[in-house]
Structures are given as C-alpha cells and as structure tokens.
Design an enzyme around this catalytic site. Structure first.
Site, PDB file in Angstrom:
ATOM      1  N   HIS A  24      31.045  67.027 105.886  1.00  0.00           N
ATOM      2  CA  HIS A  24      29.801  67.148 105.545  1.00  0.00           C
ATOM      3  C   HIS A  24      28.947  68.038 106.239  1.00  0.00           C
ATOM      4  O   HIS A  24      29.343  68.179 107.297  1.00  0.00           O
ATOM      5  CB  HIS A  24      29.080  66.036 105.361  1.00  0.00           C
ATOM      6  CG  HIS A  24      29.745  65.122 103.975  1.00  0.00           C
ATOM      7  ND1 HIS A  24      30.654  64.276 104.052  1.00  0.00           N
ATOM      8  CD2 HIS A  24      29.059  65.003 102.763  1.00  0.00           C
ATOM      9  CE1 HIS A  24      30.629  63.786 102.784  1.00  0.00           C
ATOM     10  NE2 HIS A  24      29.949  64.235 101.687  1.00  0.00           N
ATOM     11  N   LYS A  33      23.567  65.057 107.523  1.00  0.00           N
ATOM     12  CA  LYS A  33      24.040  63.925 106.757  1.00  0.00           C
ATOM     13  C   LYS A  33      23.781  62.579 107.866  1.00  0.00           C
ATOM     14  O   LYS A  33      24.234  62.768 109.111  1.00  0.00           O
ATOM     15  CB  LYS A  33      25.261  63.960 106.181  1.00  0.00           C
ATOM     16  CG  LYS A  33      25.744  62.732 105.351  1.00  0.00           C
ATOM     17  CD  LYS A  33      27.083  62.745 104.728  1.00  0.00           C
ATOM     18  CE  LYS A  33      27.437  61.727 103.971  1.00  0.00           C
ATOM     19  NZ  LYS A  33      26.518  61.299 102.937  1.00  0.00           N
TER      20      LYS A  33
END
Lengths: 252, 252, 252, 252
Positions: B138, B142
């Site tokens: 990701h 995040k």
C-alpha cells in the site's frame, strides 16, 4: 480397517515414471507393487503384482493399448502420457461402459495443481473483466509456441466471455503483430522463451482501475506428483472416464 | 417491458459517493434519481425521488440509521460504508425479516472484483498447497498494517487449511520477526509501504516444484464501480441480508 | 598463441565443487587439472598439476589455510567458501602484498550474476526514490531470516540514501511489526518462506506515480557458474585482493 | 548566498504543463515566474519574467522554434515535447555552440526515472545473460505497439549484446509468430494491452538456473516530475545539448 492402494507404474524407467515411482513409495497410503517398462507385458505385470491402479507415463504409441489391457485386467488407470485424441478417449469410455464394475480411468493432460487451478480461476474470473491476456514463459528449447496449456487457458477464457455475452476486448492497436504467440479465439497469448526458466503462465485480467493476475510456476517435474497421487486416490471411487485433473478438485 | 432501476446515492458529495453517481449515470440500465447528503432527510429524499435502490457511502456513525430508514421506506440498500459490527448487521437482518416483502440489503466491505476474486481463489486453492503466505502493498500514508483485506484473506486461507486437516506450514526460521506485518492464524502476512502504490495484494501458494500466485491491484476507486453496480442489479432479486460481494458472483 | 587457463578445484567432491568441475570442463578456454578434496595436500596437489588458478569451495574451517597455501605455491585463488571475516581477508591482503608477483585472490560471497547485479542496481537507483523495501523469498528449510543477501542489499540501499542526504522513508504505520523480516538501517526487509521456491529477491522502489522493481531468481546452483568462470578469467590479471563479484563486472 | 532558480513553463495549460507548474511551485529551490501558452510570445514572456530556465511541454510543431527563441533570449531549456528529429537536435546543438555563454538544453524523450533507470540497467546487464526479452504493458487505447520505450530498451539490449560479441539468443520455436509485438534487432518484444493499466515495462534476462527481472510501472504523469525538476537543476550547469535523462543521473 484402512489399507493401502497397490500401484503399478508403466513407463517406470522414464523421467516422469521414475519420479512417480519415488512419489508412490514415499506416500504412506500407497504401495508400489510393479515397475513396468518396455519389453514387459502389461497384463501379466499388473496381474502378478496384484496392482489395483496403474499409472501410465509411457509414449503416445503405447498408451492407448496399455489402458485397454489394464481395463481387461480389471485395473484402474491414471494416464499422464500424451497423444490422446477425442477418438482414443471415446474408445476408452466405451470399453469402460462395457466392462462396468466400477472401473475408472483418469486422463489428465496436466497433473500440475498450480497449472490446473490457474486455468480454472482464469476461466471463472474472465466474465467479470473487460480485458484478458495470457503470457506464457518457457525454456528456449521448447519447440512449440504458445504452449498447449496457454492455448487451453485462452480458449477457456474466450468461452467464458462468450457465455457471458461479452464482446471483443478493447484494443486500439492495428499493426505490430510479429511477436512469438497467437490469438486464440480473440484472447492474445504471448510466448516468452528464456534460458533458466522451466514452465510458467500468467493470466492478466483488467478492468478500469484494477488488475487481477493469476500466475503459475512449474520449476520441476516433482510438482506433478501431488496431482498424480490425488488421481490415484480418486480413480478407485470414480467409475468411468474422467478427463482433466480439475474434476478431482473441490473448487465449489 | 424492460425498465431501468431507479437509484439514490447517500453520501453523494463524498469521494466514493460522487464516483458512484457518475457510474450510475453512465449505466444504461440504471437511473440516478437522488443525490442525498449531510443535512438531507434520507426517508424524504428516497420517497420523493421514487428510488428503488439506495447506495450508502456515508460514514460509520450514519450508515446503520440510514439503512433502517431505507427499509422503513421500502427501498433496497447497497452498503459500502464501513463501521458495521456483527450486532449492527444482526439488527438489519431482523428488520428485514420483520418488513419482508422481498426487500434486500447487500453490505460489502470491499466492492473490488479483483480483490474479492483473489480472496475467493486463495481460499479455494489453499487446501492443495503446503505453504501459503500473503504480501500486501500500500501507499505509505496507510495507518494500519496489515490491511483488513489481507487479514481476511489470511484468515480464509487458515480456515481452508484447517478444514482440510492440514497442519502448520513448514518453516525453519526461529528468529527475525520484526518486519511490518502479522501472523494471522498461522498464515504470515507481509505489509509493504511504498510511495506510488495504491492498494495491492499477492497470495503465494507453494508445493514442491511449483508455485501459484494470485495478485490483485487496485489503482483507483473507479475499480469499485463494477462491483457496486452488480450489487444494485442483484439486490432487487435477493431478499434478506447478503454480506460480501462474493455471494453475488457466479464462481461455481 | 592463445592458451587455456589450468584450473584446480578444492572441495571438488562437494555439491558446489562438483558443479564447478563440470563447468570448468565444459569451458573451451579452461582446463581442469586437479580435483582436490579432504585428505589431499593442497600445496602438493596444485604444484603437481601445474594449476594456475584454484577455486576453493571448501568449508569455513579450511578455506583460509587453503588460500595461504595457494599463495605460497604461486597460484591465483577464487574463493566461494563462506566464513571469511574482515580479519581473515586482511591477512590474505597482507600475504598478497608480501609475495607480490601479480598474484590475485577473488573472494565472493555470491557468484550469482543476477543477485550481484540486482544489488548493484538497487544501490544505484536508491537515491532517486522516496521509498525502498526488500522482499526476499526462500524455501522453508532456510534457518535464518532475512537472508544475508537481502541484508546486504538493504544495507547498500540505506547507505546510498544516506550519501544522497535522504531522510527516513514515509511510513504512517505505528503497530503491526510481527512478520518474518527485519529493519536494516531503516530499510524494511520482508522474508517469505514457501515450499517450492529456492532463492529469490525483489527490491521495490517507489516515487509518486511510479515504481521500479528489480527481481532476481536463483533456481539452481548452476546459476553460479558464469560468475565463477568470470572470476577465474579475471583473477589472473587482477593482482591483489578483490572482494565481491561486482568489481569484475563492467557496469560503468 | 543560495538562491532559487526562476522557471517559465511553456505549454502551461496542457496536461503535462499544468502538472509541471504545480511541481515547480511546490519545489523550495525553484520559482515559477511565467506560464506561457498558445498566443503568448515566448521571447517576450521569458524576458519580462526574468526566467533563467524554461520547460517546454508544447507540441511538435512549436517546440523547435520555442527552443531557438529561448536561446536567443539567453534562457536555458528543458524539453519534454516530442517530435524531435536528428536534424532538429543538430540545429539546436549548432545554435548552442554559436551563442556559447554556458547556455544549456536538455531534451528528454522520457522524464520517468523508473523508465530511464530500467532501460539503463537492462542495457548494462544484457551482456551477462544468454537470453533477454521485453514485455511492455499498456492501456488498450494506445495505438502503437510495441511502445517507443520498449523499442528503445530492446535496441539498447541488442547493441550491448553485439558489443560483447554475443550471438543470437537460444530459441527453438519456428512457428507461432502472430502476437502483438515485434522483433527489434533480435530482441523479442511482447505488447500486452489491458484495461486498467497505464504504462509498464518488464525486461527478463535469463541464464542457466537464474533470472533477473527489471520492471517499471508508470501509474500517473506526476511520476515525470522528479525527472523534470532534476533537469531544471542540472541544465544551468551543463552547457550545450544533452539528450536523455540518463546523462543527468549518477549511475557510475
């Protein structure tokens, strides 16, 4: 009382055959009772050994006759040898129906679990994506391109798209069609040949903003053994002809 | 006579909501009849617009009350908002049973087809492999690691292995457990954070001599739209509560 | 007049040693003149065979003494055995200086071209990217994690970032640090263990909107042979001590 | 006393131009002093703004005249517009030589760091591998195949192999050449077109038992900004014409 399954291997001296013999010997629930090879009489060998299942990894010119001999001897057959046509399969199905008695034959063009699963998943996913292409990668001594596995995968994707009513994939290219590979029913298959590789396949599925990739790597022929042993365990309870390892898997 | 489905979007001014409005407007078989947002009364808005289905992309504190209001108004609901607990789902199921009349609710933690398919395929394949690990990748903003999707995938793999009677995976390492990620029920999950990425997941499954990799890339929130529209089309013929996009897919 | 290089292999009966013997025999410009193993006297063996270069694939407890014996015998050395410390390397460098005469020693912790190139490229690229992480993947019998190669790669990336004045990488995660792997000087290394794999490394470099991935796969120990043979051909013209295959490559 | 570089952007209203304006404004060491577009007089605009460097992201029919006007105005130029031929570059080189004074021009067909690094690394590694193939992957609206970047990469690999005296790659396939892609000087290039993708390239290099893969992903045009800003900072100290971002990178 649980007991082992007695297994004969045909083509036992070949590369796949000898790997199979070792895998059967290593499995606690199987017993290797005969190694059969060129010069041996198949019927005699399986009868004398008391084999319940025979695994055939012989050559195209021998495999069909072997299977008929096995059925006459009342032995289930698991077949990995190549060279089977629709006609030769039909003859085996007919023979099975004639002898009855719960006898089974499993013919699998590919015993690799990862290869079979990749193909199944690609076919199931295909209807949900705008685009799908296949890249197969092999060692450079391979003569044919694309591989049979990749052709089957592409054909399965094409069929799934057709069933779902999808039209042709988006593709603005008009020229530049001179790479190794093929167009299989509208699904493009790319064939890479690279020293160091063995047998690999990648299915790419695309929608706006997302991609699903299913990749499968076969590094060594031992990778076929889990599928071969699964077929041995399943063939004894599946009367008739089964073509394709996927029918032995629980994918529901 | 074929007709379009009339759709209201709740949370219409948000990022997912506005993307959803555009997707509904672009679909030939759907009609966007209401954009509802903070300050609007949900019940009034859907009644006046004649909406048959409402899509809720609001916030955790609002979504459950919205769904109850929709059911009271006789409107099917497709819910992408987060914050749903087992208790809040149970209350909706109970409400649905009470009102009856074929009303349906679809709650999906993930509308990405590639993500949902990757998880399904990983769970189905898991029982056939000795090893399985998950890598999720990701963007570095995040906060949580591993991602919820990766945790769910790992838990599904672990459950499939347990059902198939598989023991722990082979792993000779004894030290060196200080990387970003987690052990979810015995399945190792690795979390990569890299500028430039969005949301990606890779499931690796291994047997002797072979590997199966299922990878999923979400590049943009438009990738959720095919799943949202599928849910709209399906919810009108699925009375009761459905949790998870996978139940709307034909994977048999 | 072009002539072949006469080569002795120490540890010739071991797995790397026997693979090396076969590779030397297959090379048109090299001649295998001695297979030396446990119980043989290294000095006598290389003198009698007239070897110009000796390749040492013995064990940590033997390799340093072997190299000193080779230098006393006037034979160049290529060393793949492990267990070398900074001190043992310094003693060899000193010995080389003392004997002079153009004698050379190449010590390489890794003779895999793809592994060495991956590490070099990762280090060169690192200064141009905001984020960098390393994923290494190995068979599950490997005891240590992360691998030495991955640790070296991460350390090289960290050093390159430091030299370029880059600060810590962006990373919003605060918890969830329980996966197999390590933080090497601020570079996260993830360690996957999967049946079917051999030795693989992936370096991921990210900037806004782009990613560079450098991946390296070692499937078999034959992959080390091109690096070993390159070292044999180079050591005869590189007096003194060279540590690392990368110094023999032309990457400018 | 450290000071900022004053920058003008030509083609400022276009997609690349406006992204570039934002990037210049966000850089602490650069100052955006002019947004020049269709209808503006380039010479007047840069003179009045006091720009030291101008970035040209205009169209093929305008870019060369722009650069000559910039040089006449004593302004360094960074050029990302396409349509440059060997002849137009030669005219700029000649103009630079005539005006002298340390003026510089950087023309780059690709400002993506990951793309430029992938090409450089592939070219450097190529001489050490038996096999090399290129797979490029793009969105399906792209008209040409293979991409220009992939063609350049393949040509660079072919040149490196030729320089190292390598012969043709091993390849046993004789038929099946009907996939999207091309053979560029003996290097096979495969072109995948998939909805959801943007611009990606993968170079695969193989030896017995090993593989090196260099992959590059461009997800968004912001990925070109680090390269553009690097060129702005470098052009002021590189008199004359520089073609290609790779010459501004430190890869030694």
């Amino acid at each position: 009382m649980s007991s082992t399954i007695r297994v004969a291997v045909l083509g036992a001296a070949g590369r796949m055959g000898s790997t199979t013999c070792a895998a059967v010997e290593a499995a606690a629930d199987l017993e290797l009772v005969a190694r059969v090879d060129v010069g041996d009489d198949v019927a005699t060998a399986v009868r004398e050994s008391g084999a319940q299942v025979a695994i055939d990894f012989t050559i195209p010119s021998a495999t069909e006759a072997n299977v008929h001999a096995l059925l006459d001897a009342g032995v289930h057959a698991v077949v990995g040898a190549t060279g089977w046509t629709d006609e030769s399969k039909a003859r085996v199905a007919e023979h099975l129906e004639r002898v009855g008695g719960g006898l089974g034959v499993v013919i699998a063009p590919n015993f690799g679990l990862s290869a079979v699963l990749a193909m199944q998943f690609a076919a199931k996913a295909a209807r949900y994506f705008e685009s799908a292409e296949v890249v197969e990668l092999h060692h450079p001594n391979k003569v044919d391109a694309p591989s049979g596995t990749a052709r089957h995968t592409a054909a399965a994707i094409a069929a799934a798209r057709r069933d779902a009513g999808l039209g042709p994939m988006p593709d603005a290219t008009e020229e530049g069609w001179e790479a190794r590979g093929a167009d299989v029913d509208g699904v493009r298959v790319h064939a890479v040949r690279l020293r160091g590789l063995v047998a690999h396949e990648e299915v790419l599925l695309g929608n706006p903003g997302e991609q699903l990739v299913i990749r499968q790597d076969s590094f060594d022929r031992v990778s076929f053994m889990p599928g071969v042993l699964l077929a041995v365990r399943e063939v004894v309870r599946r009367p008739g002809l089964t073509v394709g390892l996927e029918h032995l898997l629980d994918l529901a």
